[in-house]
Design a protein around this motif. Structure first.
Motif, PDB file in Angstrom:
ATOM      1  N   LEU A 189       0.832  -1.198   0.000  1.00 42.81           N
ATOM      2  CA  LEU A 189       0.000   0.000   0.000  1.00 42.81           C
ATOM      3  C   LEU A 189       0.866   1.247   0.000  1.00 42.81           C
ATOM      4  N   ALA A 190       1.966   1.196   0.724  1.00 41.70           N
ATOM      5  CA  ALA A 190       2.911   2.307   0.781  1.00 41.70           C
ATOM      6  C   ALA A 190       4.304   1.730   0.967  1.00 41.70           C
ATOM      7  N   ALA A 265      -6.714   8.209   4.310  1.00 37.20           N
ATOM      8  CA  ALA A 265      -5.860   9.303   3.843  1.00 37.20           C
ATOM      9  C   ALA A 265      -4.907   8.832   2.757  1.00 37.20           C
ATOM     10  N   LEU A 266      -4.369   7.632   2.932  1.00 33.86           N
ATOM     11  CA  LEU A 266      -3.459   7.059   1.938  1.00 33.86           C
ATOM     12  C   LEU A 266      -4.202   6.791   0.634  1.00 33.86           C
ATOM     13  N   TYR A 267      -5.427   6.296   0.755  1.00 32.26           N
ATOM     14  CA  TYR A 267      -6.227   6.017  -0.437  1.00 32.26           C
ATOM     15  C   TYR A 267      -6.559   7.302  -1.193  1.00 32.26           C
ATOM     16  N   ARG A 268      -6.973   8.323  -0.470  1.00 35.82           N
ATOM     17  CA  ARG A 268      -7.316   9.592  -1.128  1.00 35.82           C
ATOM     18  C   ARG A 268      -6.111  10.169  -1.871  1.00 35.82           C
ATOM     19  N   GLU A 269      -4.948  10.087  -1.243  1.00 37.73           N
ATOM     20  CA  GLU A 269      -3.744  10.620  -1.882  1.00 37.73           C
ATOM     21  C   GLU A 269      -3.394   9.817  -3.136  1.00 37.73           C
ATOM     22  N   GLY A 270      -3.441   8.491  -3.015  1.00 34.56           N
ATOM     23  CA  GLY A 270      -3.090   7.658  -4.155  1.00 34.56           C
ATOM     24  C   GLY A 270      -4.052   7.798  -5.314  1.00 34.56           C
ATOM     25  N   ALA A 271      -5.341   7.946  -5.005  1.00 32.04           N
ATOM     26  CA  ALA A 271      -6.354   8.073  -6.048  1.00 32.04           C
ATOM     27  C   ALA A 271      -6.462   9.489  -6.608  1.00 32.04           C
ATOM     28  N   GLY A 272      -5.871  10.458  -5.912  1.00 25.53           N
ATOM     29  CA  GLY A 272      -5.965  11.840  -6.380  1.00 25.53           C
ATOM     30  C   GLY A 272      -7.359  12.417  -6.238  1.00 25.53           C
ATOM     31  N   ILE A 273      -8.073  12.044  -5.182  1.00 26.76           N
ATOM     32  CA  ILE A 273      -9.443  12.527  -4.978  1.00 26.76           C
ATOM     33  C   ILE A 273      -9.405  14.001  -4.580  1.00 26.76           C
ATOM     34  N   LEU A 274     -10.208  14.799  -5.242  1.00 22.57           N
ATOM     35  CA  LEU A 274     -10.188  16.237  -5.022  1.00 22.57           C
ATOM     36  C   LEU A 274     -10.716  16.595  -3.636  1.00 22.57           C
ATOM     37  N   PRO A 275     -10.169  17.644  -3.026  1.00 18.54           N
ATOM     38  CA  PRO A 275     -10.641  18.068  -1.707  1.00 18.54           C
ATOM     39  C   PRO A 275     -12.152  18.318  -1.712  1.00 18.54           C
ATOM     40  N   GLY A 276     -12.804  17.851  -0.649  1.00 16.36           N
ATOM     41  CA  GLY A 276     -14.244  18.046  -0.526  1.00 16.36           C
ATOM     42  C   GLY A 276     -15.076  16.993  -1.224  1.00 16.36           C
ATOM     43  N   SER A 421       2.884   4.981  -6.869  1.00 18.84           N
ATOM     44  CA  SER A 421       3.370   4.468  -8.156  1.00 18.84           C
ATOM     45  C   SER A 421       2.520   4.901  -9.353  1.00 18.84           C
ATOM     46  N   ARG A 422       1.228   5.082  -9.140  1.00 17.29           N
ATOM     47  CA  ARG A 422       0.323   5.566 -10.200  1.00 17.29           C
ATOM     48  C   ARG A 422       0.407   4.709 -11.463  1.00 17.29           C
ATOM     49  N   ILE A 423       0.377   3.377 -11.279  1.00 16.06           N
ATOM     50  CA  ILE A 423       0.420   2.489 -12.432  1.00 16.06           C
ATOM     51  C   ILE A 423      -0.819   2.722 -13.293  1.00 16.06           C
ATOM     52  N   HIS A 424      -0.650   2.629 -14.585  1.00 18.42           N
ATOM     53  CA  HIS A 424      -1.678   2.885 -15.606  1.00 18.42           C
ATOM     54  C   HIS A 424      -2.035   4.364 -15.704  1.00 18.42           C
ATOM     55  N   GLY A 425      -1.503   5.209 -14.822  1.00 19.81           N
ATOM     56  CA  GLY A 425      -1.829   6.624 -14.848  1.00 19.81           C
ATOM     57  C   GLY A 425      -0.654   7.463 -15.311  1.00 19.81           C
ATOM     58  N   THR A 426      -0.800   8.772 -15.167  1.00 21.15           N
ATOM     59  CA  THR A 426       0.283   9.678 -15.525  1.00 21.15           C
ATOM     60  C   THR A 426       1.348   9.695 -14.445  1.00 21.15           C
ATOM     61  N   ASN A 427       2.583  10.003 -14.853  1.00 19.46           N
ATOM     62  CA  ASN A 427       3.706  10.141 -13.928  1.00 19.46           C
ATOM     63  C   ASN A 427       3.919   8.887 -13.085  1.00 19.46           C
TER      64      ASN A 427
END
Length: 454
Positions: A189-190, A265-276, A421-427
């Motif tokens: 996970l991290a 918190a780790l999930y939100r950061e990894g998924a890039g979920i927008l604030p709110g 790692s953002r696999i399948h995603g950008t960067n």
């Protein structure tokens, strides 16, 4: 005994650390091959990646490495080291093909020009799954060609597309016989939080095609009574979730959740979920991601905004993908999804639902000596306890490997940390320290599993 184990761990860790400059250079070189295996992409970079993978295995001591020609597809790279007398055999798997990547999608750098920054190597395939290739090669090199277990290495070239290796395994099960499979296409996970992946969801998919008119008509002259196909399709798709975001298709299976929870918190950061923005669904996050179904609309065919006009749309189509519980029957789950989509049609709209794919999930055999050996090895390499977790993704090959070697254990590990790692995603990127720890852990697994209970 503890002192001997500490000496072994320290020795392996030191040798892995000494290898890392070379491993990093070789990983970067492999990443430069834009080995996208999906149809419509050039073959040359994929074949170049196969050639470099073959050369890498030979460089790191696997002199038996050769191409395994896969009918209809890209070659796999295969190598074998016979087992010492009485020792088990381990089959190691990774893949050299990658997902598409274009700079204009939001990459900070060219996806196929690797860049090292803050102990991470950025580029498409750094994590998924060219790091797995280097982990395998480097771990074996620590034994100078004589590991304490027998080894088979299979590096696939079509994991990211419709794989021809699946049929090859089914036709040649003897080649894949072993005592344990180690799948280097996963991660923690991290970073520095070791975990074994023990379950993977399956996936089924279909298209839903909605027709309401036999030709486009003026939205002012006919709108208000004539049904619009895109609006009808939207109405159908809106029934896939309840107000909380849970899947609303009735009767779908749910599996038991692995022991680990997923920190929000780790999930939100990894998924890039927008604030709110709220998370969808209810209940433990790990269950939502690993044990329960999830449904997505992954494509829509309809008029584009740029090409829009004031007309009622006569036909619209969408593709729906349903991740299913690890032990669910794909045929049953797909049937429930398709029936739901048909029943949700408003206004008597004509709806055709067509299957586009199905793949079972996987549950690793419990209680196997390979699992215990892997936990001990990773705990020593990472200097902390190892937990078990699930994965929301799918690896269809695992069920076929299990059929080829029903008594074998499964160990799913790797350097693809979910947080960054953002696999399948950008960067996309890989933590180089994580690669080093995985090399040490895999080498220690060979030692530990060689002494498995008979």
């Amino acid at each position: 005994m503890a002192g001997a184990n500490d000496d072994l761990t320290g020795g392996m860790a030191a040798r892995a650390q000494a290898l890392m400059p070379e491993v990093t250079r070789d990983l970067a070189d492999l990443v430069r091959c834009a080995s996208v295996s999906l149809p419509g992409h050039p073959e040359a970079p994929v074949r170049a990646a196969a050639e470099r993978t073959l050369a890498l295995l030979k460089k790191y001591g696997l002199s038996s490495a050769r191409f395994m020609e896969i009918p209809g597809g890209y070659p796999a790279v295969y190598a074998e080291i016979p087992a010492p007398p009485g020792a088990p055999t381990v089959l190691l798997y990774a893949h050299y093909d990658v997902q598409p990547a274009k700079p204009e999608d939001g990459w900070a750098t060219d996806p196929f020009v690797p860049v090292e920054k803050d102990s991470r190597l950025f580029g498409r395939g750094t994590a998924d799954d060219k790091s797995g290739i280097l982990i395998i090669a480097a771990a074996l090199s620590l034994f100078s060609g004589h590991p304490p277990v027998g080894v088979k290495v299979v590096i696939e070239g079509e994991e990211e597309t419709e794989s021809h290796l699946d049929a090859y395994v089914a036709a040649h099960p003897g080649i894949f016989s072993c005592d344990a499979f180690v799948i280097l296409d996963n991660g923690n996970l991290a970073v520095r939080q070791p975990a074994l992946t023990t379950t993977l969801r399956g996936v089924v998919s279909c298209t839903v095609d909605v027709s309401t008119l036999d030709h486009p008509v003026h939205s002012g002259m006919f709108g208000g009574a004539a049904p619009d196909a895109l609006v009808a399709l939207i109405a159908i798709l809106s029934t896939l979730h309840d107000p909380s975001g849970r899947v609303a298709v009735r009767g779908l299976a749910v599996s038991a959740q692995p022991e680990s929870e997923y920190p929000e918190a780790l999930y939100r950061e990894g998924a890039g979920i927008l604030p709110g923005t709220a998370l969808t669904g209810t209940g433990p996050l790990g269950a939502r991601l690993w044990s329960e179904p999830s449904v997505s609309v992954i494509g829509i065919d309809a008029a584009s905004v740029a090409g829009s006009a004031n007309i009622l749309i006569p036909r619209a189509r969408a593709k729906v993908s349903l991740r299913i519980a690890p032990d669910a029957d794909p045929a049953r789950e797909l049937s429930l999804l398709m029936a739901h989509l048909r029943s949700a049609a408003p206004w008597g709209a004509k709806v055709e639902v067509t299957e586009t794919g199905r793949s079972a999930g996987f549950v690793c055999p419990a209680g196997h000596p390979a699992t215990a050996a892997a936990k001990a090895a990773l705990a020593a390499a990472f200097h902390c306890p190892v937990r078990e977790k699930g994965s929301g993704g799918s690896i269809p090959l695992l069920a076929l490997l299990h059929a080829a070697a029903p008594e074998a254990g499964f160990v799913l590990i790797g350097a693809e940390d979910t947080a960054c790692s953002r696999i399948h995603g950008t960067n996309e990127s890989v933590d180089l320290g994580e690669v080093e720890r995985c090399i040490t852990g895999l080498a220690l697994f060979f030692e530990g599993f060689s002494r498995r209970p008979q």
